[in-house]
Scaffold this active site. Sequence first.
Site, PDB file in Angstrom:
ATOM      1  N   ASN A   1      -3.641   5.609 -12.500  1.00 18.67           N
ATOM      2  CA  ASN A   1      -3.586   4.818 -11.262  1.00 18.67           C
ATOM      3  C   ASN A   1      -4.416   3.527 -11.348  1.00 18.67           C
ATOM      4  OD1 ASN A   1      -2.719   4.667  -8.399  1.00 18.67           O
ATOM      5  ND2 ASN A   1      -4.926   4.658  -8.054  1.00 18.67           N
TER       6      ASN A   1
ATOM      7  N   TYR B   1     -14.019   7.028 -13.758  1.00 18.16           N
ATOM      8  CA  TYR B   1     -13.778   5.999 -12.743  1.00 18.16           C
ATOM      9  C   TYR B   1     -14.315   4.653 -13.229  1.00 18.16           C
ATOM     10  CZ  TYR B   1     -14.669   3.184  -8.624  1.00 18.16           C
ATOM     11  OH  TYR B   1     -14.751   2.139  -7.749  1.00 18.16           O
TER      12      TYR B   1
ATOM     13  N   ASP C   1       0.865  -1.187   0.000  1.00 17.97           N
ATOM     14  CA  ASP C   1       0.000   0.000   0.000  1.00 17.97           C
ATOM     15  C   ASP C   1       0.899   1.234   0.000  1.00 17.97           C
ATOM     16  OD1 ASP C   1      -3.224   0.461   1.282  1.00 17.97           O
ATOM     17  OD2 ASP C   1      -1.872   2.141   0.890  1.00 17.97           O
ATOM     18  N   ASN C   2       0.583   2.215  -0.812  1.00 16.82           N
ATOM     19  CA  ASN C   2       1.446   3.423  -0.816  1.00 16.82           C
ATOM     20  C   ASN C   2       0.934   4.500   0.140  1.00 16.82           C
ATOM     21  OD1 ASN C   2      -0.729   4.540  -2.088  1.00 16.82           O
ATOM     22  ND2 ASN C   2       0.313   4.939  -4.032  1.00 16.82           N
TER      23      ASN C   2
ATOM     24  N   ILE D   1     -27.614  17.521  -0.211  1.00 13.45           N
ATOM     25  CA  ILE D   1     -28.280  16.499  -1.042  1.00 13.45           C
ATOM     26  C   ILE D   1     -27.988  16.878  -2.487  1.00 13.45           C
ATOM     27  CG2 ILE D   1     -30.476  15.483  -1.727  1.00 13.45           C
ATOM     28  CD1 ILE D   1     -31.557  16.081   1.045  1.00 13.45           C
ATOM     29  N   PHE D   2     -27.184  16.056  -3.144  1.00 19.52           N
ATOM     30  CA  PHE D   2     -26.761  16.385  -4.507  1.00 19.52           C
ATOM     31  C   PHE D   2     -27.825  15.979  -5.525  1.00 19.52           C
ATOM     32  CE2 PHE D   2     -22.153  15.812  -2.954  1.00 19.52           C
ATOM     33  CZ  PHE D   2     -22.037  17.163  -2.658  1.00 19.52           C
TER      34      PHE D   2
ATOM     35  N   ASP E   1     -23.032  11.220 -11.653  1.00 21.26           N
ATOM     36  CA  ASP E   1     -23.830  10.335 -10.789  1.00 21.26           C
ATOM     37  C   ASP E   1     -25.031   9.747 -11.523  1.00 21.26           C
ATOM     38  OD1 ASP E   1     -22.453  10.401  -8.408  1.00 21.26           O
ATOM     39  OD2 ASP E   1     -23.703  11.951  -7.481  1.00 21.26           O
TER      40      ASP E   1
HETATM   41  N1  UFG Z   1     -24.396  12.293  -1.994  1.00 26.12           N
HETATM   42  C1  UFG Z   1     -25.051  13.401  -1.526  1.00 26.12           C
HETATM   43  N2  UFG Z   1     -24.364  14.227  -0.688  1.00 26.12           N
HETATM   44  C2  UFG Z   1     -23.078  14.017  -0.312  1.00 26.12           C
HETATM   45  C3  UFG Z   1     -22.427  12.875  -0.792  1.00 26.12           C
HETATM   46  C4  UFG Z   1     -23.120  12.015  -1.639  1.00 26.12           C
HETATM   47  O1  UFG Z   1     -26.211  13.654  -1.863  1.00 26.12           O
HETATM   48  O2  UFG Z   1     -22.516  14.841   0.418  1.00 26.12           O
HETATM   49  C5  UFG Z   1     -25.125  11.375  -2.869  1.00 26.12           C
HETATM   50  C6  UFG Z   1     -24.435  11.128  -4.202  1.00 26.12           C
HETATM   51  O3  UFG Z   1     -24.780  12.107  -5.148  1.00 26.12           O
HETATM   52  C7  UFG Z   1     -24.914   9.721  -4.552  1.00 26.12           C
HETATM   53  C8  UFG Z   1     -25.121   9.056  -3.185  1.00 26.12           C
HETATM   54  O4  UFG Z   1     -25.183  10.116  -2.245  1.00 26.12           O
HETATM   55  O5  UFG Z   1     -26.137   9.810  -5.193  1.00 26.12           O
HETATM   56  C9  UFG Z   1     -23.977   8.139  -2.788  1.00 26.12           C
HETATM   57  O6  UFG Z   1     -22.764   8.862  -2.967  1.00 26.12           O
HETATM   58  P1  UFG Z   1     -21.361   8.317  -2.462  1.00 26.12           P
HETATM   59  O7  UFG Z   1     -20.369   9.399  -2.757  1.00 26.12           O
HETATM   60  O8  UFG Z   1     -21.472   7.839  -1.053  1.00 26.12           O
HETATM   61  O9  UFG Z   1     -21.136   7.035  -3.350  1.00 26.12           O
HETATM   62  P2  UFG Z   1     -21.161   6.900  -4.955  1.00 26.12           P
HETATM   63  O10 UFG Z   1     -22.493   6.300  -5.317  1.00 26.12           O
HETATM   64  O11 UFG Z   1     -20.771   8.123  -5.656  1.00 26.12           O
HETATM   65  O12 UFG Z   1     -19.954   5.913  -5.238  1.00 26.12           O
HETATM   66  C10 UFG Z   1     -19.734   4.767  -4.527  1.00 26.12           C
HETATM   67  C11 UFG Z   1     -18.264   4.456  -4.608  1.00 26.12           C
HETATM   68  C12 UFG Z   1     -17.888   4.133  -6.000  1.00 26.12           C
HETATM   69  C13 UFG Z   1     -18.813   3.093  -6.588  1.00 26.12           C
HETATM   70  C14 UFG Z   1     -20.234   3.495  -6.450  1.00 26.12           C
HETATM   71  C15 UFG Z   1     -21.118   2.397  -6.977  1.00 26.12           C
HETATM   72  O13 UFG Z   1     -17.490   5.566  -4.164  1.00 26.12           O
HETATM   73  O14 UFG Z   1     -16.598   3.629  -5.968  1.00 26.12           O
HETATM   74  O15 UFG Z   1     -20.493   3.730  -5.091  1.00 26.12           O
HETATM   75  O16 UFG Z   1     -22.441   2.649  -6.695  1.00 26.12           O
HETATM   76  F1  UFG Z   1     -18.582   2.969  -7.902  1.00 26.12           F
END
Ligand code: UFG
Length: 337
Positions: A94, A143, A34-35, A209-210, A287
């Site tokens: 990466n 990603y 692990d780096n 809430i995004f 997303d």
């Molecule tokens: N979200 C918010 N507010 C925040 C953070 C996230 O509303 O502050 C929303 C995001 O838009 C998304 C959901 O919450 O709709 C989940 O977001 P996360 O960042 O927790 O997770 P992601 O779905 O973006 O991604 C994760 C992993 C990825 C993987 C993906 C697969 O980080 O590696 O799940 O579903 F690919």
Amino acid sequence: MKECTVLVVGGAGYIGSHMVDVLLRGKFEVITLDNLSTGHRELHPGGLFIEGSLGDIGLLDDIFSSRRIDAVMHFAAYSLVAESVASPLKYYRNNLAASAELLEAMRRHNVKRFIFSSTAAVYGEPTQVPIAEDHPCDPTNPYGASKLAVERMLQDCDVAHGLKFISLRYFNAAGADESGQLGERHEPETHLIPLILKVAAGEREHINIFGTDYPTADGTCIRDYIHVSDLAQAHMLALDALLSDKDSAIYNLGNSRGYSVREVIDIARHITGHRIPAVESKPRPGDPAVLVADSAKIRNELGWQPKFENLENMIQSAWRWHQLDQVKGADATDKSA
Ligand code: UFG
């Protein structure tokens, strides 16, 4: 049982550290590489720890020639959707190029079993939910594209070099080990559940809430959450399968139950007793609206049975970890003062 050695690349990260712990409890010999770019040395549970990167070809040769390695598990990737949209080359370098170095080193040293951390992000915006493994792959962000390219590389290496691999497409990993010793810690934190818990712990004022205009019942994104310990158990089954000379395969890992962002916040409010203020914000680039897994294939073929399926459990364990981690952080600050 014959003693088996597993090289865990990225074993100081969130999912990797849980994996190392389960392997050690299963009496496997574990070497972690692990780096520490996103992992934490103090979260590494044990076994041999080597600090270094996949790009260090000499180091890879040293590791593979120092002992017989039976299988490699690869967790060392960047995994932030929004960051990958802003900095795609960082992700291709990466996640894709470094994986090629690792596979090349395995080929040089005749190591033929590989377990890969893939992702639901390979599917892109689904046309059918729940998503099965044969759903078309059309990632909406670099990603997901970088992970899909590795899967393709693995299939090509199987044909050319007889590499046997299992690629596990994780949906949204969450929760923390029952012991309270391991958990999720990213810097900076971008994931929904840990951010919500930071609000509950008084470290942040609100959760964003995004996006509130997605084509879902409450307008917010839906995700399928899976407990990190259930993920680790799935890797153990994958390892067993490869050690028993089963063929290469790709499996989804999720619970086939979607929760909207608003539902996740509500459950966290209930568990923490905090009102967790939420602010409606713009959607995050890249997303997809809904990601929910059909995980029947791994249940049927490898006998995977998740133990912590409900989201309450996951958030409860993450909350316990978060509180313990806060105490440890405060202790460390006291000692250094
Ligand atoms: N979200 C918010 N507010 C925040 C953070 C996230 O509303 O502050 C929303 C995001 O838009 C998304 C959901 O919450 O709709 C989940 O977001 P996360 O960042 O927790 O997770 P992601 O779905 O973006 O991604 C994760 C992993 C990825 C993987 C993906 C697969 O980080 O590696 O799940 O579903 F690919």
